[in-house]
Motif scaffolding. Structure first.
Motif, PDB file in Angstrom:
ATOM      1  N   TRP A 167       0.847  -1.185   0.000  1.00 25.07           N
ATOM      2  CA  TRP A 167       0.000   0.000   0.000  1.00 25.07           C
ATOM      3  C   TRP A 167       0.885   1.238   0.000  1.00 25.07           C
ATOM      4  N   THR A 168       0.328   2.316  -0.486  1.00 27.54           N
ATOM      5  CA  THR A 168       1.071   3.572  -0.543  1.00 27.54           C
ATOM      6  C   THR A 168       0.292   4.650   0.200  1.00 27.54           C
ATOM      7  N   LEU A 169       1.020   5.652   0.630  1.00 26.07           N
ATOM      8  CA  LEU A 169       0.419   6.727   1.412  1.00 26.07           C
ATOM      9  C   LEU A 169       1.193   8.012   1.167  1.00 26.07           C
ATOM     10  N   GLU A 170       0.479   9.118   1.054  1.00 21.65           N
ATOM     11  CA  GLU A 170       1.113  10.432   0.938  1.00 21.65           C
ATOM     12  C   GLU A 170       0.571  11.345   2.033  1.00 21.65           C
ATOM     13  N   ILE A 171       1.490  12.075   2.672  1.00 23.77           N
ATOM     14  CA  ILE A 171       1.118  12.968   3.772  1.00 23.77           C
ATOM     15  C   ILE A 171       1.766  14.322   3.528  1.00 23.77           C
ATOM     16  N   ALA A 172       0.957  15.360   3.426  1.00 18.57           N
ATOM     17  CA  ALA A 172       1.485  16.715   3.254  1.00 18.57           C
ATOM     18  C   ALA A 172       1.782  17.315   4.621  1.00 18.57           C
ATOM     19  N   LEU A 275       6.301  16.671   1.334  1.00 13.15           N
ATOM     20  CA  LEU A 275       5.336  15.628   1.004  1.00 13.15           C
ATOM     21  C   LEU A 275       5.973  14.288   1.346  1.00 13.15           C
ATOM     22  N   VAL A 276       5.361  13.590   2.289  1.00 13.88           N
ATOM     23  CA  VAL A 276       5.861  12.281   2.716  1.00 13.88           C
ATOM     24  C   VAL A 276       5.257  11.209   1.817  1.00 13.88           C
ATOM     25  N   LYS A 277       6.114  10.360   1.259  1.00 12.22           N
ATOM     26  CA  LYS A 277       5.648   9.253   0.430  1.00 12.22           C
ATOM     27  C   LYS A 277       6.092   7.948   1.081  1.00 12.22           C
ATOM     28  N   VAL A 278       5.114   7.096   1.375  1.00 14.24           N
ATOM     29  CA  VAL A 278       5.393   5.825   2.043  1.00 14.24           C
ATOM     30  C   VAL A 278       4.864   4.683   1.186  1.00 14.24           C
TER      31      VAL A 278
END
Length: 480
Positions: A167-172, A275-278
């Protein structure tokens, strides 16, 4: 009769020949207790490593009419998925049959599956007649291959799921990328117990110094379904704020997942934030289904970065406040500048217990002779909220009646402030008196707010100079 004692069997399977042959034949002693535990209690190699001549034993449950069998591998062709085995002990040997051999070949078929061909040859003991034993034997062999087939089918589905389990996740975030990466990723083992103590009880490095290969452990409170996790740093690019970690122990490892890795990159955003990309990749254990775990995992990761963000936001405000935490004060006095400077500043540790004994119980030099670097201590009475202070002289210009001091211990140090310095200059006035100029700079500890402390500090400094002034007016020959 003995020469005619044989039977054949064919079993079609959707599983590819090499895979089925390995599972249902070569590795059946490992697989059987897992997929047919109602029949096979345990199994193990007795001799050899699986090559021709090797012997293995199967121990059966009470559903079988015999307790064990031992079989020897007499022929093996891995390329053709073919083998021959001889039953050498246990089973019906010595009870109803004298010898028994099996010839197994698993052939590939056009649809990608396979066709199992079995030929069993056996020699009956004298006087023994065959009734329904052949039918039972065929059922048993069929059950072996169908059991292995079912296991491999489930395994195929699980492996297919596992390969897609990511799974992927983005957090500003308004926080700059390097700062957020250090706090929420590299130094999270230090920060987490402070900002997320309801979840993380403690955390510490296990191996390494933070470079690739380092391992750290997080210990959780009872709100979590597991007590700890250990993760290893596999890749790190500080310039790009990027890393990869592998969960090596604890958490869901061995419970619902076999492996888990995370790829984190914190990229700078145009507005100065980030921008955090996980990306998280994991492999489920056989038979495990994913329900709301992905959503929970995303919530947990978001909480980490938002917790670090909130901490850094508070820290930024505190640091901004700290940089502006200063006050100035001017005090006019009829006493000449050199006299007042010597009495109220340079020799205050001697004079204070005399003229302000209700506040200063005693005072004395700790180090030095009054030159730059000297330290002195003031001990206070119960009217003060602290028992003592130690201050160091950092700068001194006797001609200009100017100095700088740093509070190094006691007072509010470690209670509400981190650092405090004072800059004092006593300038001569036109009327022969003086003008005292004081600038105090201090840095608050995180979370501390200034209320009436500045006003109290100004009153205290004014009291020092006015106390010295009163003494000097009453004693005109002192400090000349």
């Amino acid at each position: 009769m003995a020469s005619a004692n044989s039977w054949t069997l064919e079993i079609a399977s959707p599983v590819a020949a090499p895979r089925l042959f390995r599972a249902a034949v070569l590795d059946w002693h490992t697989l059987a207790p897992k997929v047919a535990s109602h029949v096979v209690a345990s199994a193990h190699p007795v001799e050899g490593d699986g090559a021709v001549g090797s012997i293995r034993q199967f121990n059966f449950t009470s559903v079988m009419p015999f307790s064990f069998t031992k079989e020897r591998l007499d022929f093996l062709d891995l390329d053709k998925c073919e083998c021959k085995n001889t039953l050498i002990e246990g089973g019906a040997i010595g009870v109803s049959i004298e010898t028994a051999t099996s010839h197994i070949k698993v052939e590939p078929v056009a649809d990608g599956g396979s066709l199992v061909k079995v030929e069993s040859t056996y020699k009956l003991l004298p006087g023994v007649e065959v009734k329904d034993e052949v039918a039972k034997a065929k059922e048993a062999v069929t059950a072996i291959f169908k059991g292995a087939e079912a296991y491999l089918h489930r395994r195929t589905i699980t492996e297919a799921m596992a390969s897609a389990n990511s799974w992927t996740l983005e957090i500003a975030s308004p926080v700059a990328a390097p700062r957020l990466f250090r706090a929420a990723v590299l130094d999270w083992h230090t920060l987490a117990p402070k900002v997320a103590s309801h979840v993380v009880a403690s955390a510490h490095p296990v191996e390494g110094d933070g470079a690739v290969g380092s391992v750290r452990q997080f210990n959780f409170t009872s709100v979590m379904p597991f007590s700890f996790t250990k993760e290893r740093l596999d890749f790190l690019d500080l310039d790009k704020c990027e890393c990869k970690n592998t969960l090596i122990e604890g958490g869901a490892i061995g419970v619902s997942i076999e492996t888990a890795t995370s790829h984190i990159k914190v990229e700078p955003a145009a507005d100065g934030g980030s921008l955090v990309k996980v990306e998280s990749t994991y492999k489920l254990l056989p038979g495990v289904e994913v329900k709301d775990e992905v959503a929970k995992a995303k919530e947990a990761v978001t909480a980490i970065f938002k917790g670090a963000e909130a901490y850094l936001h508070r820290r930024t405000i505190t640091e901004a406040m700290a940089s502006a935490n200063s006050w100035t004060l001017e005090i006019a006095s009829p006493v000449a500048a050199p006299r007042l400077f010597r009495a109220a500043v340079l020799d205050w540790h001697t004079l204070a217990p005399k003229v302000a004994s209700h506040v200063v119980a005693s005072a004395h030099p700790v180090e030095g002779d009054g030159a730059v670097g000297s330290i002195r201590q003031f001990n206070f009475t119960s009217v003060m909220p602290f028992s003592f202070t130690k201050e160091r002289l950092d700068f001194l210009d006797l001609d200009k009646c100017e100095c700088k001091n740093t509070l190094i211990e006691g007072g509010a140090i470690g209670v509400s402030i981190e650092t405090a310095t004072s800059h004092i200059k006593v300038e001569p006035a036109a009327d022969g008196g003086s003008l005292v100029k004081v600038e105090s700079t201090y840095k608050l500890l995180p979370g501390v707010e200034v209320k009436d402390e500045v006003a109290k500090a100004k009153e205290a400094v004014t009291a020092i100079f006015k106390g010295a002034e009163a003494y000097l007016v009453a004693n005109p020959d002192a400090y000349n």
